[in-house]
Write an enzyme that holds these catalytic residues in place. Structure first.
Site, short mmCIF file in Angstrom:
data_model
loop_
_atom_site.label_atom_id
_atom_site.label_comp_id
_atom_site.label_asym_id
_atom_site.label_seq_id
_atom_site.Cartn_x
_atom_site.Cartn_y
_atom_site.Cartn_z
N ASP A 44 42.85 34.45 22.07
CA ASP A 44 41.58 34.42 22.80
C ASP A 44 40.40 34.54 21.84
O ASP A 44 40.32 35.51 21.09
CB ASP A 44 41.59 35.57 23.83
CG ASP A 44 40.69 35.31 25.02
OD1 ASP A 44 39.53 34.93 24.80
OD2 ASP A 44 41.14 35.53 26.16
N THR A 85 37.23 31.57 29.05
CA THR A 85 38.66 31.93 29.03
C THR A 85 39.50 31.23 30.09
O THR A 85 40.54 30.66 29.79
CB THR A 85 38.80 33.46 29.18
OG1 THR A 85 38.15 34.05 28.06
CG2 THR A 85 40.26 33.88 29.20
N ASN A 106 35.22 31.67 34.64
CA ASN A 106 36.01 32.86 34.99
C ASN A 106 35.68 33.28 36.42
O ASN A 106 36.56 33.50 37.24
CB ASN A 106 35.72 34.00 34.02
CG ASN A 106 36.16 33.69 32.61
OD1 ASN A 106 37.08 32.90 32.40
ND2 ASN A 106 35.50 34.29 31.63
N LYS A 167 45.08 40.04 29.66
CA LYS A 167 44.20 39.56 30.74
C LYS A 167 45.03 38.87 31.83
O LYS A 167 45.86 38.00 31.51
CB LYS A 167 43.22 38.51 30.21
CG LYS A 167 42.11 39.07 29.34
CD LYS A 167 41.15 37.93 28.97
CE LYS A 167 40.08 38.43 28.02
NZ LYS A 167 39.20 37.34 27.55
N ASP A 311 39.48 38.59 21.70
CA ASP A 311 38.26 38.25 22.44
C ASP A 311 37.41 39.49 22.71
O ASP A 311 36.21 39.50 22.45
CB ASP A 311 38.63 37.57 23.76
CG ASP A 311 37.40 37.18 24.58
OD1 ASP A 311 36.67 36.26 24.15
OD2 ASP A 311 37.16 37.80 25.63
N HIS A 315 33.67 40.08 21.25
CA HIS A 315 32.51 40.37 22.11
C HIS A 315 31.84 41.67 21.70
O HIS A 315 30.62 41.80 21.76
CB HIS A 315 32.95 40.47 23.58
CG HIS A 315 33.06 39.14 24.25
ND1 HIS A 315 31.97 38.33 24.49
CD2 HIS A 315 34.13 38.47 24.74
CE1 HIS A 315 32.37 37.23 25.10
NE2 HIS A 315 33.68 37.28 25.25
N ASP A 358 41.48 29.60 23.44
CA ASP A 358 40.87 29.17 24.70
C ASP A 358 39.39 28.82 24.55
O ASP A 358 38.78 28.30 25.49
CB ASP A 358 41.07 30.24 25.78
CG ASP A 358 40.50 31.58 25.38
OD1 ASP A 358 40.27 31.81 24.17
OD2 ASP A 358 40.26 32.42 26.27
N HIS A 359 38.81 29.10 23.38
CA HIS A 359 37.42 28.79 23.03
C HIS A 359 37.16 29.47 21.70
O HIS A 359 37.95 30.33 21.28
CB HIS A 359 36.43 29.33 24.08
CG HIS A 359 36.65 30.78 24.41
ND1 HIS A 359 36.25 31.80 23.58
CD2 HIS A 359 37.28 31.38 25.45
CE1 HIS A 359 36.61 32.96 24.10
NE2 HIS A 359 37.26 32.74 25.24
N HIS A 492 30.45 33.02 23.96
CA HIS A 492 30.91 31.62 23.89
C HIS A 492 30.63 30.95 25.22
O HIS A 492 30.27 31.63 26.19
CB HIS A 492 32.41 31.59 23.59
CG HIS A 492 33.19 32.53 24.47
ND1 HIS A 492 33.65 32.18 25.72
CD2 HIS A 492 33.54 33.83 24.30
CE1 HIS A 492 34.26 33.21 26.26
NE2 HIS A 492 34.20 34.23 25.44
#
Ligand SMILES: [Zn+2]
Length: 551
Positions: A44, A85, A106, A167, A311, A315, A358-359, A492
Site C-alpha cells: 500500500d 486504496t 474509498n 485493511k 500506507d 501518511h 495500489d497507488h 495520494h
C-alpha cells in the site's frame, strides 16, 4: 558446381526448418501445468522509486529475489484517477477501472441514498470474530470479477481463494466475490484477525488459534531503526517539520516505545502505523498457507496479501522519512521470510508471485515548497464559501449542489428541475467558475467526460475513473503537488506520476527473467495472470496480457 550449391542451400533450409521445428516441439514439451498457488502482493502506497532508492538496503531474498529471478516492469502506472486504496486494489485484481468495477473511491457520496458509503460496507452481513461493526464488510459494491473469481469458475469452485490485509478493503476487494475468506485486522482493544458472515459463520480453528497466540501483543515493543540510524542516507533527517508522529511523544523521532504509546494511539491500532503490522500480516499469511493447505494440490489456489502499514506510515511521516526507509528495510525481510515458506510448503518453482502497489504518494508539499518546487495546500474552507456565494448569486440558492467529495461536485437534480435549470448549463457555469480558483488547474463536466473518447493525458485517466452512475457532475483537478491535506505526511489520489508510477514485479512458475521500460498499466496484471492460468479474463478487464513476462 551449381548443383552442389543448390544442394547446400536446400540442406541449409532443411536444417533451419528442422531446428525451428525441434524448438517448437521442445517448447510444447515444457511444463505447461499451471502454478499450484498464485500469490498477489500489494504494498500500500509503494512508489516505484522505493525499489531503487532503498535498493542497497535490501537483502537477496525479498525485493531483489523478485528482480533477480523474475520480471521487472519498470514503467508501470495506474491508468485512471483517483489513485486511492479501494479503486487500486479493485483495479489490480479485476484488470479494470472504476468506470467498470464501480469502486470510485474509498468512501463516496451515494446519489440514491444521499449518504456517504464505504467501498466495502455491507449492512446485510454480520461481523465474525468480533462484535464490532468493523466486521460488517463484503465485496458487494464491486461490480465485476477478479481473476480469483475466474479461477474459481474455471476450477468448479475447487481452487481456494484467501485474501489477507490489515485493511478490510485490502483483503476483500482482491479476493473477489467467490472467495473462501477475506481476513482483516481489527485493532483497538481486540488485536484480532476478523471476517464477516459473507464468507463464513465462525472463524476457522487456525484463525482462532492465531488470535489466541497473542502474536499481535508481542509486537507492542520498541520500534527503533533496524540498522544504525547513521546509515539511513536514503531519507531526510529524523527530526524535521514534515512528520506527524504519535500522540504522547513530542517529536517524530526514533525510538518509539509502543508499549507506552499504545494507550493514547488506539491500543492495537498503533501497530498499523509501524512495520510490525506488516510482520504480523506476514505471520498470518504463513499461518493461512498451512491452515488452508494452500498450494498443496494441483488445483490452483489464490492468496492475496496486501501490506497496509506502508500506507499508514507514509501518511503519518511522509515519503522521505527515516520511518519509511526503516519500514521498507523490514518489509524486505518479511518478504524473504514469506518466500522461504512458499519454497518449503508449496515448492520452489511451483508457485507464482506478483508484487505491485495500489497507488504511489506525493512528497510532503511543505518539503517541496522549501526546495522551491511548486506545491502547496488548498484552502477548502475559503473555496466552499466562495462557491456557495457564487451559487447564491447565480441561482438564488446554494442547494443546486448537494455534495462535494473526491474532487467532484454533485448537482441536486430535484432542485434543478424545480428551478427549471438545465444540468448541462449548470455544469458549464460551474466549470468556468472553478477555473478562477487558485491551484485548481482543470475542471470537466460530466457531459464532456461521457460524450467524448479521450485516449491520453489526464482526460483519459479521468474518463477511466468515471463511473457514469456513481460519479459526480463536475470533476476538478489540482495543480501538481497541491493537496487537500494537513501539512505533515504524504497523500495520494492524483493522475500525476508520483501517484501513478508503482512497482510491478513477477517471479516464479511460468515467468521469464527480464525487465522492461515499456509502459505497462495496472489493468494488465489480471489478464496476465489469467493467461498464465489459461482461464477467462475477469469479465470487465480492459488490460492486455504482458506476453514478454510469460514463458
Ligand atoms: Zn492505499
Amino acid at each position: 558446381m551449381k548443383k552442389i550449391y543448390v544442394l547446400l542451400i536446400t540442406l541449409a533450409i532443411f536444417c533451419s526448418t528442422f531446428k525451428t521445428y525441434s524448438q517448437a516441439s521442445s517448447s510444447s514439451n515444457m511444463d505447461q501445468t499451471p502454478p499450484k498457488l498464485v500469490v498477489g502482493i500489494v504494498v500500500d502506497q509503494m512508489r516505484y522509486d522505493y525499489l531503487t532508492r532503498f535498493y542497497s538496503r535490501y537483502g537477496t531474498g525479498g525485493f531483489k529475489r523478485m528482480m533477480d529471478e523474475g520480471f521487472n516492469c519498470k514503467n508501470n502506472h495506474f491508468n485512471y484517477v483517483p489513485t486511492k486504496t479501494a479503486p487500486g486494489h479493485a483495479s489490480i485484481f479485476t484488470g479494470s477501472t472504476p468506470k467498470y468495477h464501480g469502486i470510485i473511491s474509498n468512501y463516496w457520496y451515494d446519489k440514491d441514498t444521499k449518504k456517504q458509503v464505504y467501498c466495502a460496507d455491507d449492512d446485510s452481513v454480520l461481523p465474525v470474530g468480533t462484535s464490532d461493526k468493523a466486521g460488517k464488510m463484503s465485496p458487494s459494491r464491486m461490480l465485476t470479477t477478479t481473476f480469483a473469481d475466474e479461477n474459481k469458475l474455471f476450477t468448479q469452485m475447487r481452487g481456494k481463494t484467501i485474501g489477507i490485509s490489515v485493511k478490510d478493503r485490502g483483503a476483500i476487494l482482491p479476493a473477489g466475490h467467490t472467495a473462501d475468506a477475506a481476513y482483516w485486522f481489527h485493532g483497538d482493544d481486540e488485536g484480532a484477525w476478523i471476517t464477516s458472515s459473507f464468507y463464513m459463520e465462525a472463524l476457522p480453528k487456525w484463525v482462532a488459534k492465531f488470535n489466541a497466540s497473542k502474536q499481535a501483543a508481542s509486537y507492542l515493543k520498541k520500534w527503533d531503526t533496524y540498522y544504525d540510524i547513521d546509515t539511513y542516507t536514503a531519507s531526510g533527517s529524523d527530526l524535521n517539520d514534515y512528520e506527524g508522529g504519535f500522540k504522547g511523544k513530542e517529536t517524530a523521532t526514533f525510538p518509539y516505545n509502543l508499549k507506552k504509546l499504545k494507550d493514547e494511539n488506539g491500543n492495537f491500532s498503533i501497530l498499523k502505523i509501524t512495520p510490525f503490522g506488516n510482520s504480523l500480516t506476514t505471520d498470518f499469511a504463513i499461518a493461512a498457507i498451512e491452515g488452508e493447505a494452500l498450494g498443496a494440490d494441483d488445483i490452483t489456489d489464490v492468496l492475496t496479501v496486501s501490506y497496509s502499514c506502508t500506507d499508514y506510515i507514509g501518511h503519518n511521516f511522509g515519503v522521505n522519512s527515516k520511518e519509511i526507509e526503516d519500514t521498507y528495510i523490514r518489509l524486505d525481510q518479511d518478504l524473504e521470510r514469506f518466500f522461504k515458506v512458499l519454497d518449503k510448503e508449496v515448492g520452489k518453482g511451483e508457485y507464482v508471485v506478483f508484487l505491485t502497489a495500489d497507488h504511489g504518494a506525493v512528497d510532503v508539499p511543505a518539503y517541496l515548497h522549501a526546495h522551491n518546487i511548486p506545491s502547496g495546500y488548498l484552502d477548502n474552507k475559503a473555496r466552499k464559501k466562495q462557491f456557495d456565494d457564487f451559487l447564491l448569486a447565480k441561482y438564488g440558492t446554494a442547494e443546486v449542489v448537494e455534495n462535494i467529495s473526491n474532487d467532484q461536485i454533485f448537482l441536486n437534480k430535484d432542485k434543478l428541475q424545480i428551478l427549471g435549470l438545465s444540468a448541462i448549463d449548470v455544469q458549464n457555469a460551474i466549470v468556468e467558475e472553478q477555473m478562477t480558483y487558485p491551484h485548481i488547474s482543470k475542471a470537466y463536466t460530466r457531459e464532456a467526460i461521457v460524450s467524448r473518447d479521450f485516449t491520453e493525458g489526464i482526460e483519459a485517466l479521468i474518463q477511466k475513473g468515471f463511473n457514469q452512475k456513481r460519479s459526480g457532475d463536475v470533476v476538478l483537478v489540482n495543480d501538481p503537488a497541491y493537496i487537500s491535506y494537513g501539512k505533515t505526511g504524504s497523500t495520494h489520489g492524483s493522475g500525476l506520476n508520483y501517484d501513478t508510477h508503482v512497482p510491478l514485479l513477477f517471479f516464479g512458475k511460468g515467468i521469464n527473467h527480464g525487465a522492461t521500460t515499456e509502459r505497462t498499466n495496472i489493468t494488465d496484471i489480471a489478464p496476465t495472470m489469467s493467461s498464465l492460468l489459461g482461464i477467462s479474463f475477469p469479465n470487465a478487464s480492459i488490460g492486455k496480457p504482458l506476453g514478454y513476462v510469460l514463458k
